[in-house]
Design a protein around this motif. Structure first.
Motif, PDB file in Angstrom:
ATOM      1  N   PRO A 424      -2.914   6.716 -36.731  1.00 23.99           N
ATOM      2  CA  PRO A 424      -2.219   7.232 -35.562  1.00 23.99           C
ATOM      3  C   PRO A 424      -0.955   6.418 -35.279  1.00 23.99           C
ATOM      4  CG  PRO A 424      -4.193   6.031 -34.912  1.00 23.99           C
ATOM      5  CD  PRO A 424      -4.150   6.013 -36.407  1.00 23.99           C
ATOM      6  N   ILE A 542      -2.857  10.692 -28.496  1.00 26.81           N
ATOM      7  CA  ILE A 542      -1.684  10.766 -29.353  1.00 26.81           C
ATOM      8  C   ILE A 542      -2.032  10.406 -30.789  1.00 26.81           C
ATOM      9  CG2 ILE A 542       0.657   9.967 -29.703  1.00 26.81           C
ATOM     10  CD1 ILE A 542       0.841   9.754 -26.705  1.00 26.81           C
ATOM     11  N   PRO A 544      -1.144  12.028 -34.875  1.00 29.41           N
ATOM     12  CA  PRO A 544      -0.206  12.946 -35.520  1.00 29.41           C
ATOM     13  C   PRO A 544      -0.742  14.374 -35.551  1.00 29.41           C
ATOM     14  CG  PRO A 544      -0.437  10.960 -36.812  1.00 29.41           C
ATOM     15  CD  PRO A 544      -1.419  10.868 -35.702  1.00 29.41           C
ATOM     16  N   VAL A 547       0.043  16.323 -32.360  1.00 31.28           N
ATOM     17  CA  VAL A 547       1.425  16.571 -31.962  1.00 31.28           C
ATOM     18  C   VAL A 547       1.851  17.946 -32.453  1.00 31.28           C
ATOM     19  CG1 VAL A 547       3.799  15.854 -32.290  1.00 31.28           C
ATOM     20  CG2 VAL A 547       2.018  14.151 -31.969  1.00 31.28           C
TER      21      VAL A 547
END
Lengths: 555, 239
Positions: A424, A542, A544, A547
Motif C-alpha cells: 500500500p 488507502i 492502490p 483508488v
C-alpha cells in the motif's frame, strides 16, 4: 508524716510531667539521666519541687495567719475562714493543684487551731463552725482546682506561643537558605537550641568514601552502623535506635528529596524510649516536614542550574557543529566532483591502477560527506527539530532511491530485493524516510563481510508497512541491542576497527518517529546478523486497489 | 543536430567547484565559461549567449531564483540548478520557475554531463522534429504514439501513454508531480498524487524488466519522476 509520704508519691507521679512542661532547655547531653555522679543533681531537683508544693504554700498560709492575727487584734472584726481562700488561690495559680491542696489543709488546720473556739485546740464546739469549715474546704478545693487548671492551660498556651515563635524564626531562616548545607545547618541549630538535642548530619560522601572513623567522631558506632544500613537500603523514612552504652534513644532521619540524597540526620533524643521520646520525635518530624519544601526548592534550583549549564554548552556545541559541517561540505563536494572527473579521464586513458586509487578516494570522501551530513542532521534535530512533510509515497520508491544513492558502497555485497507487489502507499516524508533507510543500508554494509548478502524487504503486515534490511554481519550483543538507538552510542566491539560517530541510527530513529513509525533492531546474537525494521502505519482505506482509476474506465 | 562545441556557463562562487565542472565538462566536449557571482553571470549570459547554464543557488550577491527569473525573462536557454540544500520544496519551486533540472551537491561529473545532454537535447528537440525517443529497450514514437519494448508493441491505456509521453518528451529530465498531474488530470489536487503513484506502478508493470527495481521510470523523492536516458540493466539484485 503519712501525709508527707503521700505527697512524695504524688510528686513521683507528676514529676516527669512537670519537667516536660518546663520551658528551660535541658542540658544538651543526656548524661543527667543515667550517670551515677548525677544523684546530687536529682536531689537538687527534688528539693526544688518539694519547696514548691510544701514550703511555699505553708509560708503563704503563715503569712496570712500573721496578717489575720494583727488585723483581728486591732479591730473589732470577726474571723472569717473565707480569707484563707487568698493563699489557696495564690498557690493554685502559682504552683499548681498539689500546693493548693497543701495550703487548704494548712489553712484549715491553722484556722481551727487559732481562731475557731475552743482556741488552741483542733476541736470545734459550735456546729455552725463545723458547717463553715466544711464549706470552706469545699469552696477552696473547687476554686483551687479551677485556678490550677487555668494555670495549666495558660502554661500550655505560653509554650505553644513560644514554639510557634521558634518555628517562625526557623522558617524565616529557611527562607534565607540558598544551599542545602545552609538548610541542614539551620535544622541542626534549631534542634540544639530549642529542643536541646544533639544533632549531626552524616553526609552520603562519608559512607561512600568509607570514612566510618569520621562518622564515629560524631555519633556512637552502633548509630553510625544503623545510619549506613539505612542509606544502603534506601529507606525513605526514619528509625529510632537505642544506643546500648548510654541507653539513650537516637532518631535517624534519611534526608532526601526527589532530586538529591543528602545523608542521614542523627538526633540524640537523650533519654530511654518512652512517651517523651515519641513526642520529641514527632517534633523533629514536623521540623523536617517544614524544611522539606525548602530543601526541594533548593535541590530543584541546583538541578535547574546544572541543566541550564548543560543546555548552554549543548547549544554552543550544536551551533559549532552546524557551522563547521556547513563549511566542510563544500570542499568535500569539490573533492568528490574532482574524483569523478579524474575517474573519467583515467577511464579514457585506460589507466586502471590509478583509477582504483581514485575510487578509494571517492569512497572515503563519500563517507566523510555522510558523517558531515549526520552532524548537520544532529544539529538540525537538536536546534530546530524536524517536521515531516507528508505526501503519499510508494514505499518501494523510497527504498530504491536509498539503494541508488549507495550503489557504489553496495558494490561488494550481494543485494536481495523483495518488495511485495501489493504494497500500500504510505503517507510519509519521503526525504526523511529515504535518509533513515539509507542509514540502515550503510550500517548493514559496514557491519557485514564483503560478499555477504543484504536482504531488503518491503511487505504489508497487520495494517502496517514493514521495511527491513537484513545483513549477515556481526549481529548484536544484548547491550548493543538496548543502547543501539542512543545518541553517540558505539558498540564496544567495534570502537577500535570501524570508524563512526554513532549518530546514524539515532538520526534514523528520529526520522522514522516523526513519520509516525517505529524503528527496531533484531539479532539472533553476535555474529549472526541483524535485521533492522521500520514499521509505518497505513491509513486503512488507502490501498492502490481501492483508488478509483478514471483511466481504467475510459481506456 | 548539436553544434560542434556547445558553450556552458557555470555560475558559482566557489572556485573549486567551477574548476572541476570546467575540467569535467571539457572532457565531454563542451566549451566552458565561468562567472563567480550573479551580476557577472547575467552579463555573461547576455554576451556569450551560452547553450546551457549551470547555476549555483548560494551566490553571494543574488538569490539563485532571481538569476533564474531574470534569465527566463528573455531566454529559454536550458538551466541546471546546483544546490546543497535537500529541501524538495525549493527544488519544486525552481523547476516551476523554469529550471530544467537540478543537481544536489555532491555530484559526479557523469551525472552532470548526462543532465546537460538531456537538457540540451530537449532544447534542440523542438527544432529537430525527430519523433522517436529511445532509451534502453524502450522506444516511443511521439507522433504515431507507438510504444515498443525490445521491438515488441506495448499496449498502453490513454493515461498511461499520456504519462509516458510527458516523461519521454523530457527524457532524462525530472518532471514534478504537479506538472504530471496537471497535464494528465487537468487539476492539481493533492489527492491525485495517489492516482499518479498507482498509474506509475501500472506503467512499470508493463515496461520494466523488474517492476520492483525500476530502471526506466525513476522516482525522485518528494519532487517527481524522470525517464532514465541511459538505463543500466538492473543487475544489482541477485534474486
Amino acid at each position: 508524716m503519712k501525709a508527707f509520704r503521700s505527697l512524695l508519691s504524688l510528686l513521683k507521679r507528676y514529676g516527669p510531667n512537670s519537667r516536660s512542661l518546663a520551658e528551660h532547655p535541658r542540658p544538651p547531653t543526656s548524661s543527667a539521666w543515667s550517670g551515677g555522679g548525677d544523684a546530687v543533681q536529682i536531689r537538687f531537683g527534688v528539693m526544688r519541687i518539694l519547696a514548691r508544693i510544701v514550703l511555699y504554700p505553708l509560708a503563704c498560709v503563715a503569712l496570712m495567719t500573721a496578717l489575720m492575727t494583727s488585723v483581728l487584734s486591732y479591730t473589732a472584726l470577726e474571723f472569717e475562714s473565707i480569707v484563707y481562700l487568698i493563699p489557696v488561690l495564690i498557690c493554685a495559680t502559682q504552683w499548681g493543684l498539689i500546693s493548693a491542696i497543701v495550703s487548704i489543709v494548712g489553712s484549715a488546720a491553722v484556722a481551727d487551731f487559732l481562731f475557731i473556739p475552743p482556741v488552741y485546740s483542733f476541736a470545734i464546739s459550735d456546729p455552725q463552725q463545723i458547717l463553715e469549715m466544711a464549706l470552706f474546704l469545699l469552696v477552696a478545693l473547687v476554686t483551687s482546682n479551677l485556678a490550677a487548671r487555668l494555670k495549666k492551660e495558660l502554661d500550655t498556651l505560653r509554650r505553644r506561643e513560644l514554639e510557634i515563635q521558634n518555628l517562625y524564626e526557623f522558617s524565616r531562616r529557611l527562607a534565607l537558605c540558598s544551599t542545602a548545607g545552609d538548610l541542614l545547618k539551620a535544622i541542626q541549630d534549631y534542634l540544639s537550641i530549642h529542643l536541646g538535642c544533639e544533632a549531626h548530619l552524616i553526609h552520603l560522601a562519608s559512607f561512600d568514601a568509607g570514612h566510618v572513623d569520621g562518622i564515629q567522631d560524631m555519633v556512637p558506632q552502633p548509630i553510625a552502623r544503623e545510619a549506613k544500613e539505612m542509606v544502603a537500603a534506601r529507606e525513605p523514612r526514619s528509625r529510632l535506635v537505642t544506643e546500648p552504652a548510654t541507653n539513650s534513644q537516637w532518631a535517624l532521619k534519611h534526608i532526601t528529596t526527589t532530586m538529591a540524597e543528602h545523608g542521614v540526620l542523627a538526633v540524640n533524643l537523650g533519654q530511654p524510649a518512652g512517651p517523651g521520646t515519641d513526642k520529641l520525635n514527632d517534633r523533629i518530624d514536623a521540623l523536617l516536614l517544614e524544611a522539606g519544601a525548602t530543601l526541594t526548592r533548593i535541590d530543584a534550583a541546583v538541578a535547574l542550574a546544572k541543566a541550564n549549564m548543560r543546555l548552554e554548552s549543548e547549544i554552543l556545541r550544536t551551533a559549532l557543529i552546524g557551522t563547521a559541517s556547513h563549511e566542510l561540505r563544500s570542499p568535500v563536494a569539490a573533492i568528490l566532483g574532482t574524483a569523478s572527473v579524474l575517474d573519467q579521464m583515467l577511464a579514457l586513458q585506460g589507466d586502471e591502477k590509478v583509477r582504483a586509487l581514485v575510487e578509494g578516494m571517492h569512497i572515503e570522501a563519500k563517507r566523510l560527506h555522510g558523517d558531515i551530513q549526520n552532524l548537520l542532521d544532529t544539529a538540525r534535530i537538536t536546534d530546530t527539530g524536524v517536521t515531516a512533510r507528508l505526501v503519499w509515497t510508494d514505499p518501494a520508491d523510497i527504498f530504491n532511491a536509498a539503494i541508488r544513492q549507495r550503489a557504489l558502497r553496495l558494490g561488494a555485497h550481494k543485494l536481495k530485493v523483495d518488495f511485495d507487489p501489493k504494497l500500500p502507499l504510505v503517507n510519509v516524508d519521503p526525504i526523511l524516510l529515504e535518509q533513515a533507510i539509507g542509514q540502515l543500508i550503510e550500517n548493514a554494509v559496514k557491519y557485514s563481510p564483503v560478499g555477504s548478502h543484504i536482504a531488503v524487504v518491503a511487505r504489508p503486515e497487520d495494517g502496517e508497512v514493514v521495511l527491513s534490511v537484513t545483513d549477515e554481519g556481526v549481529g548484536l550483543t544484548e547491550e548493543e541491542a538496548s543502547y543501539l538507538f542512543r545518541r553517540a552510542y558505539r558498540g564496544r566491539r567495534h570502537l577500535g576497527d570501524l570508524p563512526g560517530l554513532g549518530l546514524g541510527l539515532w538520526i534514523a530513529r528520529i526520522f522514522v518517529a516523526v513519520n509516525g513509525g517505529t524503528l527496531s533492531a533484531h539479532s539472533p546474537g553476535p555474529g549472526l546478523g541483524t535485521t533492522m525494521s521500520i514499521r509505518l502505519p497505513v491509513a486503512p482505506n488507502i490501498t492502490p486497489e481501492l483508488v478509483p482509476l478514471s483511466d481504467a474506465q475510459s481506456g | 543536430m548539436r553544434k560542434a562545441a556547445n558553450t556552458v556557463l557555470v555560475i558559482d562562487d566557489e572556485p573549486q567547484i567551477r574548476r572541476f565542472v570546467k575540467a569535467g565538462l571539457e572532457l565531454y566536449g563542451y566549451s566552458v565559461s565561468e562567472a563567480e557571482n550573479g551580476t557577472t553571470g547575467l552579463n555573461a549570459v547576455a554576451h556569450l549567449r551560452p547553450d546551457l547554464i549551470i547555476l549555483d543557488l548560494g551566490l553571494p550577491d543574488m538569490y539563485g531564483d532571481e538569476v533564474l527569473n531574470t534569465v527566463r525573462s528573455w531566454s529559454n536557454v536550458p538551466v541546471i540548478v546546483l544546490s546543497v540544500q535537500v529541501d524538495e520544496e525549493q527544488k519544486v519551486n525552481l523547476l516551476r520557475s523554469g529550471a530544467d533540472d537540478y543537481m544536489v551537491k555532491p555530484f559526479g561529473i557523469g551525472e552532470l554531463a548526462a543532465r546537460c545532454e538531456a537538457a540540451m537535447r530537449r532544447y534542440h528537440k523542438a527544432a529537430d522534429k525527430d519523433p522517436l525517443v529511445r532509451t534502453g529497450p524502450l522506444a516511443i514514437d511521439l507522433v504515431s504514439r507507438a510504444v515498443t519494448l525490445d521491438g515488441r508493441r506495448i499496449t498502453l491505456t490513454r493515461k498511461e501513454y499520456r504519462l509516458l509521453h510527458l516523461l519521454a518528451s523530457h527524457l532524462g529530465l525530472v518532471m514534478t508531480h504537479n506538472q504530471l498531474i496537471k497535464d494528465i488530470w487537468g487539476n492539481s489536487s493533492p489527492d491525485n498524487l495517489q492516482y499518479l503513484r498507482t498509474l506509475i506502478r501500472k506503467l512499470r508493470q508493463k515496461l520494466e524488466a523488474d517492476p520492483s527495481q525500476p530502471a526506466l521510470l525513476i522516482s525522485e523523492s518528494g519532487v517527481g519522476y524522470r525517464l532514465e536516458q541511459n538505463p543500466s540493466p538492473s543487475s544489482k539484485s541477485s534474486q
